[in-house]
Design a protein around this motif. Structure first.
Motif, short mmCIF file in Angstrom:
data_model
loop_
_atom_site.label_atom_id
_atom_site.label_comp_id
_atom_site.label_asym_id
_atom_site.label_seq_id
_atom_site.Cartn_x
_atom_site.Cartn_y
_atom_site.Cartn_z
N LEU A 1 0.79 -0.97 0.00
CA LEU A 1 0.00 0.00 -0.05
C LEU A 1 0.84 1.21 -0.05
CD1 LEU A 1 -2.60 -1.01 2.84
CD2 LEU A 1 -3.04 -1.07 0.14
N ASP A 2 0.45 2.14 -0.82
CA ASP A 2 1.36 3.33 -0.85
C ASP A 2 0.48 4.71 -1.28
OD1 ASP A 2 3.60 5.05 -1.05
OD2 ASP A 2 3.90 4.62 -3.35
N PHE A 3 0.38 5.55 -0.33
CA PHE A 3 -0.57 6.51 -0.36
C PHE A 3 0.39 8.02 -0.49
CE2 PHE A 3 -3.09 3.11 1.79
CZ PHE A 3 -3.99 3.34 1.06
N PRO A 4 -0.24 8.69 -1.13
CA PRO A 4 0.61 10.20 -1.37
C PRO A 4 0.64 10.90 0.31
CG PRO A 4 -1.58 10.41 -2.14
CD PRO A 4 -1.26 8.79 -1.95
N PRO A 5 1.79 11.40 0.50
CA PRO A 5 1.81 12.01 2.02
C PRO A 5 0.85 13.02 2.22
CG PRO A 5 3.43 12.57 0.58
CD PRO A 5 2.88 11.71 -0.35
N ARG A 6 0.01 12.92 3.51
CA ARG A 6 -1.07 13.78 3.68
C ARG A 6 -0.13 15.07 4.41
NH1 ARG A 6 -4.45 9.41 7.20
NH2 ARG A 6 -2.24 8.77 7.11
N PRO A 7 -0.85 16.33 3.81
CA PRO A 7 -0.09 17.52 4.35
C PRO A 7 -0.42 17.77 6.02
CG PRO A 7 -2.40 18.10 3.21
CD PRO A 7 -1.85 16.58 2.95
N SER A 8 0.70 18.20 6.57
CA SER A 8 0.25 18.33 7.91
C SER A 8 -0.24 19.59 8.30
CB SER A 8 1.64 18.39 8.56
OG SER A 8 2.58 19.34 8.17
N GLU A 9 -1.12 19.63 9.27
CA GLU A 9 -1.95 20.94 9.63
C GLU A 9 -1.43 21.49 10.86
OE1 GLU A 9 -6.03 19.63 9.98
OE2 GLU A 9 -6.30 18.93 7.86
N MET A 10 -1.12 22.73 10.87
CA MET A 10 -0.76 23.59 12.14
C MET A 10 -1.81 23.91 12.95
SD MET A 10 1.87 24.69 13.37
CE MET A 10 2.63 25.91 14.54
N ASP A 11 -1.79 23.31 14.12
CA ASP A 11 -2.81 23.48 15.10
C ASP A 11 -2.38 24.53 16.20
OD1 ASP A 11 -4.86 23.58 16.79
OD2 ASP A 11 -4.93 21.75 17.28
#
Length: 396
Positions: free
Chosen positions: A242-252
């Motif tokens: 399984l290989d998914f595109p990296p998810r963008p990190s959200e700044m909280d």
């Protein structure tokens, strides 16, 4: 007769070759490594063993990382480290569906085991899966889903397994290793650093690093099988399942780093107002020191009343001290007590001692406690010098 012999001579080698091929190719065994998920329980990734039996056409996954949510007193046992994990078995298809749903990458390392070695490993796993053997007492660092696989490989291969460790590996403490995975979860990072003691501020050996699935995967890639013929690498093939595109990190911005500094600045402003008006708004100190005291009680419980080895020698107790709850309760009373001044000096010394422990490397603390330490130093100083002086103008 001659024709019969010729046919026999031709058929028997074919039959033997088929039997030999089927025997040699019965099992294909792989290490599955899954990337971390978004929740704390999945933040460190996962390891499992895949066993493909070509004779029975079974494709199974042996998973040491499962537990029963229906266990009586589940959360109490989890906190005390008396909750047992277990080895479970599922089909590879079912295992893959879960990680596909949560979009977590999965990689496979096919092991170059002889048929005898593969059979011994399968027998070992089947014996572990027996009802009386499948449960074990989980330990995050020393006995988890990854280390169980490592131990199984060492048990089956013995001296034939050479981990081929790096000669000069990068030195990392257990806390540093954890931080590599929990930085996207700032509150979990804060909670872990609050709960775990100085015992994890020691360098982990290369073998000890294998409690993390990524490090186990790297160890398998380096490992070599020796003593049963020419040396060969443990892993003969690597596959991406399984290989998914990296998810963008959200700044909280709602995280301990920002929140505690905003809190500290507000306390500084409050203290300035109190000094100018020659008043003490003790409602804040009652709440603040009571919360610190409750945190201190939690640290004591984890340190002395659970079976977690990683919560021992936790010097967060120097700033989150149980006695601060007594201070908070004492401030509820209108009458000023002489012992309060001595306790404030004691709390001030504890906070400074915390900084000394940090500077000299006795324990590494979460960076966001710096503003909390400043608040403790500020309020204990302010009340030490002004509580008696402003006793007639204390505001509840």
């Amino acid at each position: 007769m001659l024709s019969y012999l010729k046919k026999t001579l031709l058929i028997y080698p074919f039959i033997y070759s088929v039997i030999f091929f089927a025997s040699a190719q019965q099992y294909e065994i792989s290490l599955l490594t899954c990337d971390p998920g978004d929740e704390l329980y999945s933040a460190f990734g996962h390891s499992a063993i895949r066993v493909q039996d070509r004779l029975t056409d079974q494709d199974l996954v042996f998973n040491y990382g499962t537990f029963d949510f229906n266990t009586p007193y589940f959360y109490v046992k989890f906190t005390q480290r008396t909750l047992d994990y277990m080895l479970s078995v599922s089909t590879f298809e079912r295992f893959q569906v879960e990680y596909n749903y949560f979009q977590r990458n999965m990689r496979e390392q096919v092991l170059d085991l002889s048929q005898e070695q593969a059979s011994r490993l399968v027998a070992f796993l089947q014996e572990n899966y027996r009802p009386e053997n499948r449960f074990y007492r989980y330990d995050f660092f020393y006995d988890n889903c990854a280390t169980r696989i490592r131990d199984a490989m060492e048990e089956v291969l013995g001296n034939q397994l050479d981990w081929n460790e790096e000669l000069n590996p990068e030195k990392k403490t257990f806390r540093t290793l954890i931080d590599e995975y929990v930085y996207p979860l700032p509150w979990a990072d804060f909670g872990i650093d609050l709960a775990l003691g100085s015992v994890i501020d020691v360098n982990a050996s290369e073998r000890e690093k294998q409690f993390l699935p990524d490090y186990m995967e790297a160890a398998f890639a380096r490992a070599v099988i020796v003593g049963d013929g020419p040396s060969r690498t443990l892993v003969k093939e690597e596959r991406v399942i399984l290989d998914f595109p990296p998810r963008p990190s959200e700044m909280d911005f709602f995280n301990p780093y920002v929140l505690w500094w905003v809190f500290a600045i507000l306390v500084m402003i409050l203290t300035g107002i109190e000094y100018r008006k020659k008043q003490i708004y003790k409602a804040f100190d009652i709440g603040f020191f009571s919360i610190l005291g409750l945190l201190g009680i939690l640290i004591v419980v984890l340190w002395f009343f659970t079976f977690h080895s990683q919560t021992k020698n936790n010097w967060n107790i120097l700033w989150a001290f149980p006695g601060h709850l007594v201070l908070g309760l004492a401030l509820l009373k209108n009458q000023w007590k002489p012992w309060l001044k001595k306790y404030l000096l004691f709390a001030l010394v504890l906070a400074n001692l915390n900084l000394i422990f940090w500077v000299f490397g006795i324990q590494s603390f979460h960076p966001s406690i710096i503003p909390l330490l400043l608040v403790i130093l500020l309020r204990t100083n302010f009340m030490y010098y002004n509580l008696e002086k402003f006793s007639n103008t204390v505001v509840k």
